[in-house]
Design an enzyme around this catalytic site. Structure first.
Site, mmCIF file in Angstrom:
data_model
loop_
_atom_site.group_PDB
_atom_site.id
_atom_site.type_symbol
_atom_site.label_atom_id
_atom_site.label_comp_id
_atom_site.label_asym_id
_atom_site.label_seq_id
_atom_site.Cartn_x
_atom_site.Cartn_y
_atom_site.Cartn_z
ATOM 1 N N HIS A 378 18.865 -22.755 -25.739
ATOM 2 C CA HIS A 378 17.620 -22.178 -26.257
ATOM 3 C C HIS A 378 16.516 -22.144 -25.205
ATOM 4 O O HIS A 378 15.483 -21.495 -25.405
ATOM 5 C CB HIS A 378 17.146 -22.963 -27.485
ATOM 6 C CG HIS A 378 16.508 -22.098 -28.532
ATOM 7 N ND1 HIS A 378 15.690 -21.036 -28.229
ATOM 8 C CD2 HIS A 378 16.575 -22.122 -29.893
ATOM 9 C CE1 HIS A 378 15.263 -20.457 -29.341
ATOM 10 N NE2 HIS A 378 15.793 -21.089 -30.363
ATOM 11 N N ASP A 382 16.529 -16.798 -26.592
ATOM 12 C CA ASP A 382 15.908 -16.960 -27.906
ATOM 13 C C ASP A 382 16.908 -16.582 -28.997
ATOM 14 O O ASP A 382 17.923 -15.923 -28.737
ATOM 15 C CB ASP A 382 14.657 -16.097 -28.014
ATOM 16 C CG ASP A 382 13.548 -16.575 -27.082
ATOM 17 O OD1 ASP A 382 13.457 -17.801 -26.874
ATOM 18 O OD2 ASP A 382 12.797 -15.728 -26.565
#
Length: 406
Positions: A378, A382
């Protein structure tokens, strides 16, 4: 003049290693091409040959001791020659300052017949035939002896002869406790998984995909491909091909997270996880995006057979940009695969299951479904871009003929 023997740098990511076995003792004669020691890199175990002839007149690193690459670990020279023992972890660096002529730096000589994974006996314990015979005669196991040798690489006859059976306990044990040491491939996997889990904020998203069309396509071309190309097309081959197509549309998913930033790579080096008895190995296919379906299937077959044949090279395990790991032959439907750092994505593939759902005419039909589990870093990706990649991959699998009009 005595020649230094260095711990070689055998892969681009290797910065340290340890000797797992010495094949020469101090005083032994050495010829060019003789295997002197075995070193565990950050990927595999490799036997290293001698560049020079003479005698091994100094050996400074113990089995299992971790040292930086280019550390002086031994000397080869004349039998009566003496050398000064290098300081602890003394390394050598080649500094080139305005050379008059090009300097040629040779790569370490590696035995091509012996590049292999660490050989294992039973639970990872190696022993000489004499030691095994003696253990059988005494009614004890090699694992019992190994547990008392403080991590020796190979159990010798003297270890068995010196072993004393522990005093009997007041209670009766059923079976023998097995100790699998944190060494070799098992330790590398443990370190890699711990690093990934501790440093990467990983998120996993799942998507179900209808594979009826995929299975139909495979059935139609299976016999023809096997007859003409000599390769049996598998679901993994087809999924890998679709992954390369989806990655071309979403290039930021084909990347590595390094200290200086996110490296988005033009080449797709596709890793395929291979389960071995002593751990999981991930060889990769370089430039997978340039292959046709059949070519990619052949390349995957070649790479995934190397661990089983003990023919892996460091390059086979380095430079990966995206990994596929499948549990399709088990009862597992979905799972959270751990990212193979420094890659930023890994795709988990579960088993195919039967589902009942409504079709476009509102009638109940039985379909074949497969769950894809995408884990991503992450920090580098995204959630929405990751979901778009997975959605496009699902579309390609459910509509494989769309690739004909690319």
């Amino acid at each position: 003049m005595a020649k230094e023997v260095l711990l070689p740098k055998l892969s681009s990511t290797m910065d340290q290693g340890h000797v797992t076995q010495w094949f020469k003792n101090v005083g032994d004669p050495v010829k060019v091409g003789d295997v002197v020691f075995e070193v565990m890199t950050d990927k595999i175990a490799i036997e290293v040959e001698a560049y020079d002839s003479g005698f091994l007149i100094g050996r400074y690193v113990e089995v299992g001791e971790v040292v930086p690459v280019n550390t002086v670990i031994a000397h080869i020279g004349k039998a009566d020659e003496t050398v000064e023992k290098p300081s602890k972890n003394q390394t050598k660096q080649v500094v080139v300052s305005q050379p008059v002529e090009p300097t040629v730096v040779e790569s370490p000589r590696v035995s091509t017949d012996s590049q292999r994974m660490l050989p294992e006996d039973g639970f990872g314990v190696r022993a000489t035939p004499a030691a095994r015979k003696a253990a059988r005669e005494r009614g004890i196991t090699i694992e019992e002896v190994y547990a008392n040798t403080h991590g020796l690489v190979r159990v010798q006859l003297k270890d068995v002869e010196g072993y004393r059976t522990p005093m009997k306990k007041a209670y009766v044990e059923t079976g023998v406790e097995k100790i699998i040491p944190w060494t070799g491939i098992r330790k590398l996997i443990a370190d890699q998984m711990s690093k990934s889990h501790a440093t990467v904020p990983s998120v996993t998203i799942n998507a179900e995909v209808n594979v009826d069309m995929l299975l139909k396509l495979r059935a139609e071309v299976l016999e023809k491909v096997e007859k003409e190309a000599g390769i049996r097309l598998s679901i993994t081959h087809l999924l890998a091909y679709f992954v390369t197509k989806a990655l071309r549309k979403h290039p930021t998913m084909n990347a590595r997270a390094l200290d200086d930033g996110i490296h988005v790579l033009p080449s797709i080096n596709l890793g395929i996880a291979v389960a071995m008895e002593n751990g999981l190995i991930v060889p990769n296919v370089k430039n997978a995006q340039s292959y046709s379906l059949v070519e990619l299937a052949k390349a995957i077959k070649t790479q995934t057979e190397k661990p089983k044949k003990n023919t892996l090279l460091p390059d086979d395990l380095s430079g990966g940009t995206f990994t596929i790991t499948s549990l399709g032959t088990t009862a597992v439907i979905d799972f959270n695969p751990i990212i193979n750092v420094p890659e930023i994505c890994i795709l988990g593939v579960g088993r195919i299951v039967d589902r009942v759902e409504f079709d476009s005419n509102n009638a109940l039909v039985k379909v074949k479904k497969l769950t894809l589990s995408l884990s991503f870093d992450h920090r580098a990706v995204d959630g929405y871009p990751a979901a778009l990649f997975l959605s496009d991959l699902v579309y390609l699998i459910e509509h494989p003929l769309t690739l004909l009009v690319e």
